[in-house]
Design a protein around this motif. Structure first.
Motif, PDB file in Angstrom:
ATOM      1  N   ARG A 138       5.699   0.638 -21.336  1.00 42.86           N
ATOM      2  CA  ARG A 138       5.183   1.266 -22.553  1.00 42.86           C
ATOM      3  C   ARG A 138       3.680   1.555 -22.416  1.00 42.86           C
ATOM      4  O   ARG A 138       3.226   2.658 -22.688  1.00 42.86           O
ATOM      5  CB  ARG A 138       5.445   0.298 -23.717  1.00 42.86           C
ATOM      6  N   TYR A 147      -3.059  -2.179 -28.184  1.00 40.57           N
ATOM      7  CA  TYR A 147      -3.096  -3.497 -28.836  1.00 40.57           C
ATOM      8  C   TYR A 147      -1.680  -3.913 -29.225  1.00 40.57           C
ATOM      9  O   TYR A 147      -1.487  -4.840 -30.001  1.00 40.57           O
ATOM     10  CB  TYR A 147      -3.959  -3.462 -30.102  1.00 40.57           C
ATOM     11  N   GLN A 148      -0.705  -3.149 -28.720  1.00 41.89           N
ATOM     12  CA  GLN A 148       0.718  -3.418 -28.913  1.00 41.89           C
ATOM     13  C   GLN A 148       1.202  -3.122 -30.335  1.00 41.89           C
ATOM     14  O   GLN A 148       2.180  -3.693 -30.801  1.00 41.89           O
ATOM     15  CB  GLN A 148       1.085  -4.864 -28.517  1.00 41.89           C
ATOM     16  N   MET A 149       0.507  -2.220 -31.031  1.00 45.06           N
ATOM     17  CA  MET A 149       1.027  -1.785 -32.326  1.00 45.06           C
ATOM     18  C   MET A 149       2.096  -0.726 -32.075  1.00 45.06           C
ATOM     19  O   MET A 149       2.065  -0.028 -31.066  1.00 45.06           O
ATOM     20  CB  MET A 149      -0.094  -1.137 -33.164  1.00 45.06           C
ATOM     21  N   GLN A 183      -2.068   1.459 -29.880  1.00 46.27           N
ATOM     22  CA  GLN A 183      -0.832   1.227 -29.129  1.00 46.27           C
ATOM     23  C   GLN A 183      -1.047   0.227 -27.997  1.00 46.27           C
ATOM     24  O   GLN A 183      -0.165  -0.545 -27.670  1.00 46.27           O
ATOM     25  CB  GLN A 183      -0.295   2.550 -28.583  1.00 46.27           C
ATOM     26  N   PRO A 203      -5.259  -6.235 -24.958  1.00 46.47           N
ATOM     27  CA  PRO A 203      -4.124  -7.055 -24.509  1.00 46.47           C
ATOM     28  C   PRO A 203      -3.005  -6.193 -23.933  1.00 46.47           C
ATOM     29  O   PRO A 203      -1.898  -6.199 -24.422  1.00 46.47           O
ATOM     30  CB  PRO A 203      -3.673  -7.751 -25.796  1.00 46.47           C
TER      31      PRO A 203
END
Lengths: 325, 285
Positions: free
Chosen positions: B22, A105-107, A103, B115
């Protein structure tokens, strides 16, 4: 075209200590570079600079075609880092750890969940997936740490001493995993103090010492620098040393070194096993009794010694004691 | 070695604000899971304030003068705002220890190589600590009611004001967790973070109106106490709870405690968040 990992003149100073003193690297895509050196040589600092964890004082670095200093965030999306200390949360389960990393890693949550399950299977951690990782063995934690670095299948991987502290069986297992990974086309920079490990896994080796790359090449090229293979003879009687030296001088391609107290003679040769047989016959003819004889290819230990003038690592207590003397 | 000519330009990630939220929530979830697996931490976090409630109420209760009265009932009602406020500030220590622990174990390196949004590791931690603080406050309020604390004991109040007081307490606690975050990244070990996270809290919470009426202090100490950001929140809670012993001082924070509490907390939050996030970027394990 520069390689997938490229560094030019990296310098990093901590107080009075120059950790990096102009490191240059170029790792072609899909290959493995072994960064080899003793503790404190600057291996970890190099990795930290290339993975955006540390800003070099000067120099330039490009990873996966992206400038590390200009666009660190973009670099982070293209790399995986597996550290010296298994960096997983010990109170989270293996599955929770991998999902979290996915998550971050922006998944999407669902994709991260699926990927976590896949990796747990692949790294033989499925049975332990829902146990907190503090119950894992050292080898299992390393595998989980490595899996965490692979969540997004990054094109470029960094592994900082991946097998330090592992027992031989676990090390072997991890080597297999790394080999598989590399066969899939990932570019890998691996640091190690184990000469055997670099020899085993890396296409190219860069030897670092005191913050500089002091030699580069394939394992074979580096070994060739130290002068190919050699014959090693241990004679039974001390008085036979002179005679044996004469025999070796006849076959050798260079100076014979003699370690008097061990009754050991070493001479560089070419000709392999066939030549070894001839040496044995000649010694026999002259009535020189031997305790041991062998053909030895130089190890990377020899390479390191010849490059730096000191041993690569304190492999065991004996070496430490010798160093102390 | 070949010369580098072109590097790739990569488009920035999607909306940085939503990414930041998020990522912070992902990290907060991680810390909450962690806390749920170490229940003894939560329990110890509860024992200390409960002990303070009981000790102060029964040991000091009879001999404290509050607004000219030495009634133990008045002291009890006076005390709770102070105990609540002290409890929320103690979350500072656990934030600091948690972050120092992550540094120590190399987890911060993992996060920093990902990232993810800049402040998310710290925001996630401080949010999780605030959830724990909120739970502690609920338990503590129940204990306080059991030993006889009552809102509206010295005037009128309503539910909105009482909830507002708890809101101010949580905000103060959240602001203080950022001081903890900065401490956690500045020390070498989790143990050092715990002790250095606590030590300075004693003068801050005791040189205040939390446990005693400041009007009996020597003038210079009284001034410090009245301008102490911590005192502003305590005074605000007493006003909103309508509890006795509210300071009658002319000092601005005592006259306008709700505003003072808000301004102080937001100021602490902004300053220490900025410092902590900056430190995070350059942190080395």
């Amino acid at each position: 075209m520069p390689g997938a990992i490229y560094a030019e003149g990296l310098v990093k100073t901590f107080g009075d200590v120059k950790a990096l003193d102009g490191v240059d690297l170029d790792v072609p895509e899909g290959t493995v570079l072994g960064l080899l050196g003793p503790n404190g040589a600057g291996k970890t600092t190099t990795v930290r600079c290339l993975t955006t964890l540390l800003r070099p004082d000067s120099g330039r670095a490009v990873v996966a075609g992206i400038d590390v200093l200009e666009q660190p965030d973009a670099v982070r999306r293209s790399i995986g880092l597996s550290g010296q200390f298994a960096a997983v949360d010990e109170y989270l389960t293996g599955r929770e750890n991998l999902q979290m990393v996915g998550q971050l890693y922006q998944m999407r949550a669902k994709a991260a969940k699926e990927r976590a399950a896949e990796l747990l299977e692949q790294f033989h951690l499925a049975d332990a997936a829902d146990r907190p990782t503090k119950t894992y063995s050292g080898g299992m934690r390393r595998r989980l740490d490595l899996a965490a670095a692979l969540v997004v299948s990054p094109p470029v991987m960094f592994m900082d001493e991946p097998t330090t502290g592992l027992d031989p069986r676990n090390r072997q297992q991890l080597w297999e995993v790394i080999k598989q990974l590399v066969s899939g086309g990932t570019t890998l920079l691996l640091t190690t103090q184990y000469l055997e490990e670099a020899d085993h896994l890396a296409h190219d080796i860069a030897v670092v010492d005191h913050g500089r790359v002091i030699a580069k090449g394939t394992a074979d090229q580096l070994k060739a620098r130290t002068g190919g293979e050699r014959v090693e003879v241990v004679v039974h009687e001390r008085e036979h040393i002179q005679a044996a030296a004469e025999v070796l001088a006849g076959f050798g391609k260079g100076d014979t070194t003699v370690e008097e107290h061990m009754r050991k003679l070493t001479a560089p040769v070419t000709g392999g096993a066939k030549l070894l047989a001839e040496v044995i016959r000649e010694l026999d003819t002259r009535g020189i009794e031997i305790d041991d004889i062998g053909l030895r290819r130089p190890t990377l230990d020899d390479v390191f010694l010849s490059l730096t003038g000191h041993v690569a690592e304190a492999k065991n207590e004996e070496n430490d004691k010798e160093a102390a003397k | 070695m070949s010369a580098v000519t072109d590097t790739v330009r990569v488009a920035p990630a999607a909306n940085p604000v939503s990414q930041s939220i998020r990522d912070s929530l992902v990290v907060a979830k991680r810390n909450l899971i962690r806390m749920s697996r170490i229940p003894e931490m939560i329990i110890y976090g509860l024992i200390q304030p409960i002990m303070f409630v009981v000790l102060f109420t029964y040991v000091f209760g009879g001999s404290m003068q509050i607004g000219g009265s030495t009634s133990a009932v008045d002291y009890k009602n006076f005390l709770m705002a102070g105990i609540f406020a002290q409890t929320v500030t103690f979350a500072t220590a656990s934030s600091g220890a948690g972050i120092a622990d992550d540094m120590h174990k190399g987890l911060i390196d993992r996060f920093r190589s990902l990232p993810m949004a800049r402040g998310a590791v710290l925001t996630g931690r401080t949010l999780a600590d605030s959830v724990q603080t909120a739970l502690t406050l609920v338990v503590l309020a129940v204990v306080a009611l059991l030993v006889g604390w009552r809102v509206g004991s010295d005037g009128d109040t309503n539910l909105g004001k009482v909830l507002g007081a708890f809101g101010l307490l949580l905000l103060l606690g959240y602001a203080f967790t950022w001081i903890g975050a900065l401490i956690g990244m500045s020390v070498r070990t989790p143990e050092a973070a715990t002790s250095s996270g606590l030590i300075w809290l004693f003068p801050v919470t005791f040189i205040s109106n939390a446990f005693v009426d400041t009007s009996h202090m020597t003038p210079w100490l009284r001034h410090i106490a009245e301008w102490n950001p911590f005192s502003a929140t305590v005074q605000a809670c007493r006003v909103l709870f309508a509890n006795p012993g509210q300071s009658q001082s002319d000092a601005w924070p005592m006259q306008h405690p709700v505003w003072a509490s808000l301004i102080y907390s937001i100021l602490i939050l902004v300053v220490f968040r900025t410092l902590a996030v900056r430190k995070y970027r350059s942190a080395t394990a």
